[in-house]
Design an enzyme around this catalytic site. Structure first.
Site, PDB file in Angstrom:
ATOM      1  N   GLY A  52     -63.516  40.292  10.632  1.00 60.44           N
ATOM      2  CA  GLY A  52     -62.636  40.182  11.763  1.00 60.44           C
ATOM      3  C   GLY A  52     -62.238  41.675  12.297  1.00 60.44           C
ATOM      4  O   GLY A  52     -62.768  42.555  11.694  1.00 60.44           O
ATOM      5  N   ASP A 242     -61.756  39.982  19.747  1.00 62.77           N
ATOM      6  CA  ASP A 242     -62.610  40.881  19.419  1.00 62.77           C
ATOM      7  C   ASP A 242     -62.978  42.218  20.677  1.00 62.77           C
ATOM      8  O   ASP A 242     -63.682  43.345  19.477  1.00 62.77           O
ATOM      9  CB  ASP A 242     -64.116  40.781  19.429  1.00 62.77           C
ATOM     10  CG  ASP A 242     -64.384  39.779  17.903  1.00 62.77           C
ATOM     11  OD1 ASP A 242     -63.552  38.379  18.026  1.00 62.77           O
ATOM     12  OD2 ASP A 242     -64.385  40.166  16.746  1.00 62.77           O
TER      13      ASP A 242
HETATM   14  O1  MRU Z   1     -67.109  36.118  13.755  1.00 62.01           O
HETATM   15  P1  MRU Z   1     -65.735  37.049  13.278  1.00 62.01           P
HETATM   16  O2  MRU Z   1     -65.639  36.228  11.813  1.00 62.01           O
HETATM   17  O3  MRU Z   1     -65.701  38.339  12.464  1.00 62.01           O
HETATM   18  O4  MRU Z   1     -64.528  37.017  14.216  1.00 62.01           O
HETATM   19  C1  MRU Z   1     -63.215  37.071  13.806  1.00 62.01           C
HETATM   20  C2  MRU Z   1     -62.271  36.581  15.997  1.00 62.01           C
HETATM   21  O5  MRU Z   1     -63.342  36.747  16.206  1.00 62.01           O
HETATM   22  C3  MRU Z   1     -60.892  37.467  15.516  1.00 62.01           C
HETATM   23  O6  MRU Z   1     -60.687  36.171  16.079  1.00 62.01           O
HETATM   24  C4  MRU Z   1     -61.261  38.388  16.198  1.00 62.01           C
HETATM   25  O7  MRU Z   1     -61.991  39.294  15.621  1.00 62.01           O
HETATM   26  C5  MRU Z   1     -59.847  39.188  15.472  1.00 62.01           C
HETATM   27  S1  MRU Z   1     -59.550  38.959  14.124  1.00 62.01           S
HETATM   28  C6  MRU Z   1     -57.036  39.944  14.021  1.00 62.01           C
END
Ligand code: MRU
Length: 344
Positions: A52, A242
């Site tokens: 996240g 992200d």
């Molecule tokens: O690969 P991840 O699980 O880190 O991806 C996370 C996401 O795409 C979330 O939607 C994003 O980081 C926002 S978290 C508040």
């Protein structure tokens, strides 16, 4: 610890290790692990034990402090050189979420421009700065949740992708924040959770987080989003982010842009939630965002009891995609609801 609150990332009491909830074990096991070596801290981000965008930024700030404490030299120049090396090592663990590099840069700036060159004093400042990063994220997520709540009505069906809940941040979450807050205020909401192949952050993490606090939640496979929308069950799509480019294009977990395209087709509002730390004004458009490519085993083997694709099959495993600003109804940050890209 209260049942609704998981402390996702924190320092141990001595400040010698970072403690995280190991998200790779959810929903089957709630296990906290302590990490202190550079290799273990890097691996935790790379394998998504901590994940996240806001959470990895906070984690990296604490991780850099933990690694800086291990440096033996009393020379400021040697100390700084070593910290900067560790910082670029941590940064190389994942490329897409800007929070990781942004929070490391913030820690680096502190070390490069210290009020004194006394290393114990610099270490104290690093710890304070990492705590500040954590606490600021708590405030931002709370404000995002409150702004987002104004977009929800009682009875709403909300579709979501990946996991943008409390465990992806410091606390409260971003895209799930308004849903959780709405539920606390007595709204009857229905969450439709896309499982989010290949790493299943929807089924493993979002279903776990919403389920444990009693929100009416339904899990669907990613390829079911269209039929669910066509049946009139969805009033809004809520997703995290992200990296937000200067023109309002948004990178988020792979599959987010497909939901945005479907939402436009079915005339359903599509909202992106994220703290201002996820905005990258150095990225002009989504085309400038580096999309992480991950290992083929995540597609062929992971979570299956037997391999589910031939050994020799080529795999393409982009971890994120970019949603064009024209498909986004609004971006919600701690500063409000922005309906025209990032323009106020
Ligand atoms: O690969 P991840 O699980 O880190 O991806 C996370 C996401 O795409 C979330 O939607 C994003 O980081 C926002 S978290 C508040």
């Amino acid at each position: 610890m209260n049942k609704t609150e998981l402390i996702n990332v924190r320092l141990n009491d001595e400040g010698s290790a970072v403690i995280i909830l190991d998200q790779t074990l959810l929903p089957n096991e709630e296990k906290y692990i302590e990490l202190s070596s550079a290799k273990a801290l890097f691996e935790a981000i790379y394998t998504l034990r901590v994940r996240g965008a806001p959470a990895i930024g906070i984690f990296a700030a604490y991780a850099l402090y933990v690694l800086a404490r291990q440096i033996k030299s009393n020379s400021y120049d040697e100390f700084t050189g070593e910290v900067l090396k560790q910082s670029s090592y941590l940064e190389s663990s994942r490329p897409t979420a800007v929070n990781l590099s942004a929070q490391l840069r913030r820690m680096e700036n502190l070390i490069k421009n210290p009020p004194s060159r006394n290393i114990p004093e610099i270490l104290d400042l690093m710890r304070e700065e990492a705590d500040k990063i954590y606490n600021e994220d708590v405030q931002m997520c709370r404000a995002i949740s409150e702004h987002g709540l104004s977009l929800i009505k009682d009875g709403f069906g909300i579709m979501t992708q990946c996991n943008a809940g409390p465990i992806a941040t410091s606390k409260y979450g971003t895209a799930l924040g308004p849903v959780i807050l709405g539920h606390e205020k007595g709204l009857k909401l229905k969450a439709f959770i896309c499982e989010t192949r290949p790493l299943l952050q929807g089924s493993r993490l979002t279903a776990f987080e919403l389920g444990r606090i009693g929100i009416d939640s339904t899990l669907i496979c990613d390829n079911m989003a269209s039929i669910v929308m066509s049946e009139g069950k969805i009033d809004a799509v809520f997703a995290g982010c992200d990296r937000i480019a200067a023109n309002g294009d948004v990178a988020n977990k792979i599959g987010t842009s497909s939901l945005a395209i479907l939402a436009k087709h079915y005339n359903i509002p599509f909202y992106i939630f994220g703290p201002s730390t996820t905005i990258d004004l150095n990225c002009a458009t989504g085309d400038d965002i580096h999309i992480e490519l991950r290992d083929s085993t995540e597609i062929k083997e992971m979570f299956f009891t037997k391999q589910m694709a031939p050994n020799e099959i080529k795999c393409y495993n982009p971890s994120f995609d970019v949603t064009k600003n024209s498909l986004i109804t609004a971006i919600i940050t701690e500063n409000g609801i922005f309906r025209n890209g990032l323009a106020p």
